[in-house]
Enzyme design. Structure first.
Site: not given
Ligand code: SDX
Length: 431
Positions: A308, A365
């Site tokens: 991320h 996700d």
């Protein structure tokens, strides 16, 4: 007041004020840098650059903290719903009963898509990428509701409550219509149902057989949409602010955000995770081979759903969704071999120095696709689901841009690395 940062350039020394956010975040205020020094900062991808002051979401990537208007994401996940969290993200406070009813009524009253607008679908081949359809359909809302999309902030803000509810509700309905279009199914009409129940009806009902969702399904959908509601200045939200800063109306700005979200490094990752898990399953790999390839560093071989741009710790959303996966599958009496593979991958990666040293953890996700699949939603619709969930965050950010009396059009600078000055060469003299 913090001591200014001193910047010494050539023979000049300038003092840059320090800004401090309500959570103690610090920034060097560089708004006068170019005027005072002729220099700019260079920060490819803006990873070290704040583009705005915002009161919507606070992220602490080092400590895995995510709060919307001060409320922690795990508390909202445990006690709130998508619609209530959407209201909180947009208006800044949890709604009282009257506000919640008014908001819910606006969502239901604006759930339908005009018959004339439905004809736009005739122009889309059935295999058109769903996010391409969604972006263009949302942009076209400006044509069907021109009074809400005047490109005049003052006028558009006067209609904000309606345009915000309309956007959230119609992005939901259009998402379901896109699903039906890609399957050659007739469109269903919205019913007087709660937000998530209406979505499932619009997706899965048949002309003579209504789909009635069981509470476990609507609860799971509420949770997964809520977890996507907003996420600070991510790629798509910054795009909405960028486009909105030009004076563009809400619908047009949302369409730009949808386009940005569609990329595989951003909102497209949830679908990429499922394709990755499926290929691992189909190859009879338990994930070991895949992880070895993912450490090669190429963007095309990445462990999708991991890493991320901000979190250098667990993405708190991944923890909540990961825990919900097993519960939802059990309540639905389903099992999914891809969940086992995902859990194996996570356990292996979290012990592997390549991922540990780069502080790569599961993100939102990594597990979301497992739940979407358990709800009967196909992979090519996963990013559309992300867009439905993220619509409140985009709307809240557009409103901050539109309401800022000192707002400026976003116009980053660059470092030019092309050819220096040269004269035109007539065609006859070119080799
Ligand atoms: C979302 O910004 C947001 O808030 C986004 C989001 C939201 O809610 O809006 O949270 C939603 O977009 C989540 C992220 C979804 N994307 C993916 O899951 C795709 C896989 N992840 C990566 O591509 C990557 O981690 C990013 C794009 C998410 C972040 O990229 P960064 O911060 O620019 O990291 P990087 O590309 O600079 O990588 C740093 C290092 C590199 O290795 P080295 O060059 O140091 O050797 O980590 C490696 C990368 O190769 N790396 C990975 C990896 N992610 C980064 N290696 C293997 N698998 C991965 N997933």
């Amino acid at each position: 007041m913090s001591t200014p940062a001193l910047l010494k350039i050539d023979d000049k020394e300038i003092a840059c004020p320090i800004m401090t956010g309500t959570e103690g975040e610090k920034a060097i205020d560089a708004r006068n840098l170019r005027k005072d020094t002729g220099y700019i900062f260079y920060d490819q991808g803006y990873g070290n650059t704040g583009s705005c002051e915002s009161a919507i979401t606070f992220l602490d990537g080092d400590n895995g903290i995510l709060r919307h208007r001060g409320y922690a994401i795990d508390q909202l996940a445990a006690h709130s719903t998508f619609v209530e969290t959407a209201y909180l993200v947009i208006y800044g406070e949890l709604p009282n009963p009257k506000q919640r009813k008014q908001f819910g009524d606006l969502l239901r009253q604006n759930a339908h898509v005009e018959t004339q607008m439905q004809r736009l679908f005739e122009g889309y081949p059935k295999d058109t990428p769903p996010m391409a359809m969604l972006a263009s359909l949302v942009a076209s809302l400006a044509g069907y509701y021109p009074d809400l999309a005047t490109n005049n902030f003052e006028k558009d803000l006067q209609q904000f409550d309606l345009s915000a509810a309309m956007a959230i509700s119609k992005i939901r309905t259009l998402g379901a219509m896109i699903y039906r279009h890609t399957r050659g199914l007739p469109f269903m009409h919205p019913k007087d149902l709660p937000f998530c129940d209406n979505f499932l009806h619009l997706m899965f009902s048949e002309p003579y057989q209504d789909y009635v969702a069981i509470p476990e399904v609507t609860n799971a959908l509420n949770l997964i949409l809520l977890m996507h509601a907003d996420h600070e200045q991510n790629c798509s939200t910054s795009t909405v602010r960028m486009v909105g800063s030009s004076g563009a109306n809400l619908f047009t700005s949302l369409a730009a955000g949808i386009a940005a979200l569609s990329g595989p490094l951003h909102g497209g990752a949830n679908a990429a995770v499922m394709q990755m898990l499926q290929s691992i399953h189909d190859e009879g790999d338990d994930g070991t081979r895949f992880i070895a390839a993912a450490k090669g560093g190429s963007k095309s071989n990445r462990l999708m759903g991991f890493g991320h741009a901000v979190y250098r710790n667990f993405d708190p959303r991944a923890k909540v969704i990961g825990e919900a996966c097993g519960v939802v599958l059990k309540k639905l009496g389903k099992s999914d071999p891809l969940l086992d593979i995902a859990q194996n991958l996570e356990q292996a990666a979290l012990k592997d120095d390549y991922f540990i040293s780069r502080k790569l953890y599961p993100n939102v996700d990594f597990y979301s696709g497992i739940i979407f699949r358990a709800l009967g939603i196909p992979t090519n619709m996963f990013t559309v689901m992300f867009a439905i969930g993220r619509s409140p965050g985009w709307i809240a950010n557009w409103r901050e841009v539109a309401s800022n009396p000192k707002g400026r059009i976003y116009r980053p600078r660059q470092i030019y690395v092309g050819p220096v000055k040269r004269d035109y060469v007539p065609m006859a003299q070119r080799g």
